[in-house]
Design an enzyme around this catalytic site. Sequence first.
Site, mmCIF file in Angstrom:
data_model
loop_
_atom_site.group_PDB
_atom_site.id
_atom_site.type_symbol
_atom_site.label_atom_id
_atom_site.label_comp_id
_atom_site.label_asym_id
_atom_site.label_seq_id
_atom_site.Cartn_x
_atom_site.Cartn_y
_atom_site.Cartn_z
ATOM 1 N N SER A 108 32.632 41.152 98.504
ATOM 2 C CA SER A 108 32.388 42.120 97.476
ATOM 3 C C SER A 108 31.269 41.817 96.315
ATOM 4 O O SER A 108 31.014 42.832 95.764
ATOM 5 C CB SER A 108 33.680 42.438 96.742
ATOM 6 O OG SER A 108 34.127 41.355 96.123
ATOM 7 N N HIS A 165 31.949 39.925 90.250
ATOM 8 C CA HIS A 165 31.478 41.381 90.381
ATOM 9 C C HIS A 165 30.297 41.637 89.411
ATOM 10 O O HIS A 165 29.232 42.234 89.787
ATOM 11 C CB HIS A 165 32.718 42.504 90.503
ATOM 12 C CG HIS A 165 33.533 42.286 91.337
ATOM 13 N ND1 HIS A 165 34.906 42.849 91.226
ATOM 14 C CD2 HIS A 165 33.384 41.516 92.394
ATOM 15 C CE1 HIS A 165 35.583 42.553 92.211
ATOM 16 N NE2 HIS A 165 34.747 41.936 93.159
#
Length: 266
Positions: free
Chosen positions: A134, A187
């Site tokens: 991710s 992230h």
Amino acid sequence: MPGVPQRFSSARARSYVLRLPLFTRLIIVVIVFFWILSLPNFWDIKKWGALIPDQVSITAAYRLSTFPLVHLNCIHAFLNAVALTPLMERFENEHGTLTTLTLFFGPLTSIPAVLYVIIERGVLRGNTEVMGASMWVFLLLGTEAIRTYRSNPHFVIGTYCIPTWTTPLLLIIVVAALMPNTSLLGHLSGLGVGYIFGLGYLKLLAPPEWALRWIETRLNLLAVLPHYVSVDQKTYGRFGVLPLTNARAGTTVATELVGSTQRLGP
């Protein structure tokens, strides 16, 4: 007249999968392969390949590149693969297979990894290990957000005018709120590098086109490797579509890391 709802088409999905470029295919295969290796009685690949800040050293620098390929479980790997595939496919078709390979097993993975380690160890004084593709997903979303911002700077929700480049930030907040044990810092590190790449500040880290052409010609890669995207087959050029200044009326621009067990993505 209301639009006709689109139904899932197995033929269309099969056609899409068969058209995936080479590097995108290999990344998905490697993610699945590493997940199989992580099954019990095989190999503790999570301990080997995760990004563990206090274990990053000269002899373990490989962790800066392997952590996106290692996942917590089947669901983690599946969701990240589904989210990554269309973004990586678009990037590879626009930049070429060799450029994508050198960037994603080079600066576009190591820079956000180093950024994460510096902040986690130096600022937060923690040692939370992270893993999952991710980080790549949010990096690619960052580059797409910059591209969209250049052609469509804002979108309107009610009376609010929101910059389009903030869309991945909103998604990070939603993921952090809904998905347990996700790494907000991981992230954000990927997204930040994606923004910088989208703005063009990392373009000097990409290999020169003359060198790529020499390698492709020397090894005859286009003929030898199926689904290979050469430097001269790119869709829009190495660094995306240039912003439009005078678009004609009526036209539109088409416009997911585990420690204490913390992961990147769902």
